[in-house]
Scaffold this active site. Structure first.
Site, short mmCIF file in Angstrom:
data_model
loop_
_atom_site.label_atom_id
_atom_site.label_comp_id
_atom_site.label_asym_id
_atom_site.label_seq_id
_atom_site.Cartn_x
_atom_site.Cartn_y
_atom_site.Cartn_z
N GLY A 6 0.81 -1.22 0.00
CA GLY A 6 0.00 0.00 0.00
C GLY A 6 0.85 1.27 0.00
N THR B 205 12.22 -7.78 -10.86
CA THR B 205 11.79 -9.18 -11.02
C THR B 205 10.53 -9.44 -10.18
OG1 THR B 205 14.05 -9.84 -11.42
CG2 THR B 205 12.54 -11.59 -10.74
N ASN C 112 -8.01 3.81 8.56
CA ASN C 112 -7.35 2.69 9.22
C ASN C 112 -7.49 2.73 10.74
OD1 ASN C 112 -5.62 4.94 8.26
ND2 ASN C 112 -4.16 4.06 9.72
N CYS D 245 1.81 1.86 12.29
CA CYS D 245 2.94 2.68 11.83
C CYS D 245 3.23 3.83 12.79
CB CYS D 245 2.66 3.25 10.45
SG CYS D 245 1.87 2.09 9.36
N1 PLP Z 1 -2.85 3.02 3.73
C1 PLP Z 1 -3.60 2.60 4.77
C2 PLP Z 1 -4.96 3.18 4.97
C3 PLP Z 1 -3.11 1.63 5.65
O1 PLP Z 1 -3.83 1.24 6.68
C4 PLP Z 1 -1.81 1.11 5.44
C5 PLP Z 1 -1.22 0.14 6.37
O2 PLP Z 1 -1.58 0.05 7.51
C6 PLP Z 1 -1.09 1.56 4.32
C7 PLP Z 1 -1.63 2.52 3.50
C8 PLP Z 1 0.28 1.00 4.01
O3 PLP Z 1 0.13 -0.28 3.46
P1 PLP Z 1 1.36 -1.31 3.46
O4 PLP Z 1 1.51 -1.78 4.86
O5 PLP Z 1 0.93 -2.41 2.54
O6 PLP Z 1 2.54 -0.58 2.94
#
Ligand code: PLP
Length: 403
Positions: free
Chosen positions: A69, A235, A149, A321
């Site tokens: 993401g 790749t 999220n 995060c």
């Molecule tokens: N966007 C949202 C709304 C998310 O909740 C997250 C991950 O928690 C991401 C982006 C990032 O995704 P990834 O962990 O696959 O890099």
């Protein structure tokens, strides 16, 4: 262990893992090679692309595999900034986006772009009027997440798509939390670009997709070989791509079954019924089916997580995060909570794997932990003194799920 942090990541489904396994050892050929055995591997990648396309109702040729993401969000936003800057340098997004979007737009601001951050109401719903009024002749992109999220609020994506299309502005949505959990139709919703990730839908980590509607001026942000039409060289991560495809196919089968929602509603209703001064953050209806974000007044959320962890319960205070940061969640602040209230909020996210028995144990653990932390709180004692004789259980409740 009782795992209630499915917004951070999910456990891979056995069927997904099984589908991936042959591509680690037996079918290890580089799919870009020309011999027959490599062609078989290449075919599986195309099958996975189709499985993804089926879930969001786009053409397989519009699906590009990425590392997740974060990469998809970065790529989408930077690509539009690069390819459409001759039209203008104005971007619209929201105050509650994931940092994969917010940090990207911040970087663009440092490089001469102007970004409007549309606000949200107390439920986390964007101000659609502000969004429409923010569109200018030099606006090149609207980026609004499908669902948040932290608090799970689902945005009116179809309406936003309509506004963007009417104004000839490209519309990107970060659907990382929504993809596979709620139905998405990029054509009906007029979505031009969409980011999704494998590990939020019981697939592997390190794989994602960016849907790019045909006709959008596309460019690569990395230089290399010709994979993904040269737009995303490197790749192929074949096992992960196969896993993403299989997880997407399985999500299609479960998306209408509402298993997550059933478990979530049972959990939420018990919390609201059995723990006093417990408030739901976010919207009670337009909400991801797996998400609970609640505030226990007079309870420090970090301390609560420590107690839960001691009993094997995994939860979080918001986005994985940002955990560990001292700053209160930008999402909770945006919906009008003050720092103290934000610091009293925890996120509990369930999955198809969560059982009612897990929830029963978690509720009991939450009840005793909340009680224990409150008994050590001077402010809580003051509150009790002030409200002596009042039936606390009836005070300040939010609506139950589904009501
Ligand atoms: N966007 C949202 C709304 C998310 O909740 C997250 C991950 O928690 C991401 C982006 C990032 O995704 P990834 O962990 O696959 O890099």
């Amino acid at each position: 262990m009782i795992y209630l942090d499915n917004a951070a990541t999910t456990q891979i489904k056995s069927e997904v893992l099984e589908a991936m396994m042959p591509y680690f050892r037996d079918l290890y050929e580089n799919p870009s090679a020309s011999y027959d055995s490599a062609k078989i591997v290449k075919k599986t990648i195309e099958q996975a692309r189709e499985q993804v396309a089926n879930l969001i109702h786009c053409k397989p040729s519009e699906v590009f595999f990425t590392s997740g993401g974060t990469e998809s969000d970065n790529w989408a936003i930077n690509m539009i900034a690069e390819n459409y800057s001759n039209k203008g340098k104005h971007i619209i997004t929201t105050a509650i986006e994931h940092h994969a979007v917010l940090h990207t737009t911040k970087r663009l601001e440092e490089n001469g772009f102007e970004v409007t951050y549309v606000g949200v109401d107390e439920k986390g719903m964007i101000d659609i009027e502000q969004l429409e009024n923010s569109i200018r002749p030099d606006t090149i992109l609207v980026s609004v997440m499908t669902a948040n999220n932290e608090i799970g609020t689902i945005q009116p994506i179809k309406e936003i798509g309509k506004i963007a299309r009417k104004n000839k502005v490209i519309f990107h949505t970060d659907a990382v939390q929504a993809y596979g959990h709620i139905p998405i139709d990029v054509s009906k919703m007029k979505i031009d670009m969409l980011s999704a990730s494998g590990h939020k839908i019981f697939g592997p980590k390190g794989i994602g997709i960016l849907y790019i509607k045909s006709g959008i001026k596309t460019s690569s942000f990395m230089q290399g070989g010709g994979q993904e039409k040269g737009y995303r060289p490197g790749t192929y991560n074949v096992p992960a791509i196969v896993g993403m495809g299989k997880a997407s196919e399985m999500a299609m089968e479960t998306i209408d079954r509402n298993i997550e929602k059933y478990i979530r509603d049972y959990f939420l209703n018990r919390l609201i019924d059995e723990i006093p001064l417990c408030y739901l953050n976010g919207d009670d209806k337009e909400r991801l089916p797996n998400n609970i974000n609640v505030r226990f007044e007079y309870v420090d959320a970090e301390a609560l997580l420590v107690l839960l962890n001691r009993h094997g319960i995994c939860a979080s205070v918001g986005s994985a995060c940002t955990t560990g940061q001292i700053e209160p969640s930008h999402v909770l602040i945006s919906i009008g909570l003050n720092s103290e209230q934000a610091g009293e909020s925890i996120r509990l996210t369930v999955s198809d794997f969560t059982t009612l028995n897990d929830i029963d144990i978690a509720v009991e653990m939450l009840k005793s932990s909340v009680e224990r932390l409150r008994s050590a709180s001077g402010k809580y004692r003051e509150y009790i003194e002030k409200n002596r004789g009042i039936n606390m259980k009836s005070s300040g409740w939010n609506k139950k799920a589904g009501e």
